[in-house]
Design a protein around this motif. Structure first.
Motif, mmCIF file in Angstrom:
data_model
loop_
_atom_site.group_PDB
_atom_site.id
_atom_site.type_symbol
_atom_site.label_atom_id
_atom_site.label_comp_id
_atom_site.label_asym_id
_atom_site.label_seq_id
_atom_site.Cartn_x
_atom_site.Cartn_y
_atom_site.Cartn_z
ATOM 1 N N GLN A 75 63.543 51.809 -30.104
ATOM 2 C CA GLN A 75 62.781 52.731 -29.258
ATOM 3 C C GLN A 75 62.078 53.782 -30.107
ATOM 4 O O GLN A 75 60.928 54.125 -29.853
ATOM 5 C CB GLN A 75 63.695 53.398 -28.235
ATOM 6 N N ASP A 76 62.782 54.298 -31.112
ATOM 7 C CA ASP A 76 62.174 55.290 -32.001
ATOM 8 C C ASP A 76 60.983 54.685 -32.727
ATOM 9 O O ASP A 76 59.927 55.311 -32.843
ATOM 10 C CB ASP A 76 63.194 55.812 -33.018
ATOM 11 N N GLU A 77 61.137 53.451 -33.212
ATOM 12 C CA GLU A 77 60.049 52.788 -33.928
ATOM 13 C C GLU A 77 58.864 52.531 -33.002
ATOM 14 O O GLU A 77 57.709 52.709 -33.391
ATOM 15 C CB GLU A 77 60.545 51.488 -34.551
ATOM 16 N N ASP A 78 59.157 52.113 -31.770
ATOM 17 C CA ASP A 78 58.080 51.900 -30.800
ATOM 18 C C ASP A 78 57.330 53.193 -30.545
ATOM 19 O O ASP A 78 56.098 53.205 -30.446
ATOM 20 C CB ASP A 78 58.633 51.362 -29.479
ATOM 21 N N TRP A 79 58.047 54.297 -30.410
ATOM 22 C CA TRP A 79 57.415 55.592 -30.159
ATOM 23 C C TRP A 79 56.530 55.985 -31.338
ATOM 24 O O TRP A 79 55.395 56.434 -31.155
ATOM 25 C CB TRP A 79 58.474 56.659 -29.903
ATOM 26 N N ILE A 80 57.046 55.812 -32.535
ATOM 27 C CA ILE A 80 56.275 56.168 -33.733
ATOM 28 C C ILE A 80 55.008 55.323 -33.808
ATOM 29 O O ILE A 80 53.919 55.835 -34.070
ATOM 30 C CB ILE A 80 57.141 56.002 -35.004
ATOM 31 N N ASN A 81 55.136 54.017 -33.561
ATOM 32 C CA ASN A 81 53.963 53.134 -33.606
ATOM 33 C C ASN A 81 52.954 53.496 -32.522
ATOM 34 O O ASN A 81 51.745 53.490 -32.769
ATOM 35 C CB ASN A 81 54.387 51.664 -33.461
ATOM 36 N N TRP A 82 53.427 53.811 -31.333
ATOM 37 C CA TRP A 82 52.529 54.187 -30.245
ATOM 38 C C TRP A 82 51.783 55.471 -30.609
ATOM 39 O O TRP A 82 50.581 55.578 -30.396
ATOM 40 C CB TRP A 82 53.335 54.393 -28.954
#
Length: 90
Positions: A75-82
């Protein structure tokens, strides 16, 4: 200077007997404050109970704890990528 929190009016329906009891035990003009404090206390208790249940669940199942950590990381990685994509699109 004390900051005043914005307020929202809430209309609820309760049995007349409960309202009369509130008037007797809490007092007229104090019901709103009593309900606010009671609801806050109940919500905080539920939050604490949920946290305790999660802790007990993870303590009894190490595999589940590892899975939760992986989900959190994803989830953290998805947020950073978004966030990166959003900034680059400007």
């Amino acid at each position: 200077m004390k900051q005043v929190e914005p307020k929202q009016t809430l209309s609820i329906t309760i049995p007349i007997t409960l309202y009369q009891r509130l008037q007797q035990e809490v007092g007229k003009g104090k019901i709103s404050k009593f309900i606010k404090e009671t609801v806050e206390e109940k919500l905080e208790q539920e939050k604490e109970d949920l946290a305790k249940a999660y802790q007990e669940c993870y303590a009894n199942n190490p595999h589940l704890l590892e899975l939760a950590k992986k989900w959190e990381k994803a989830q953290d990685e998805d947020w950073i990528n978004w966030e990166k994509k959003r900034r680059n699109s400007k």
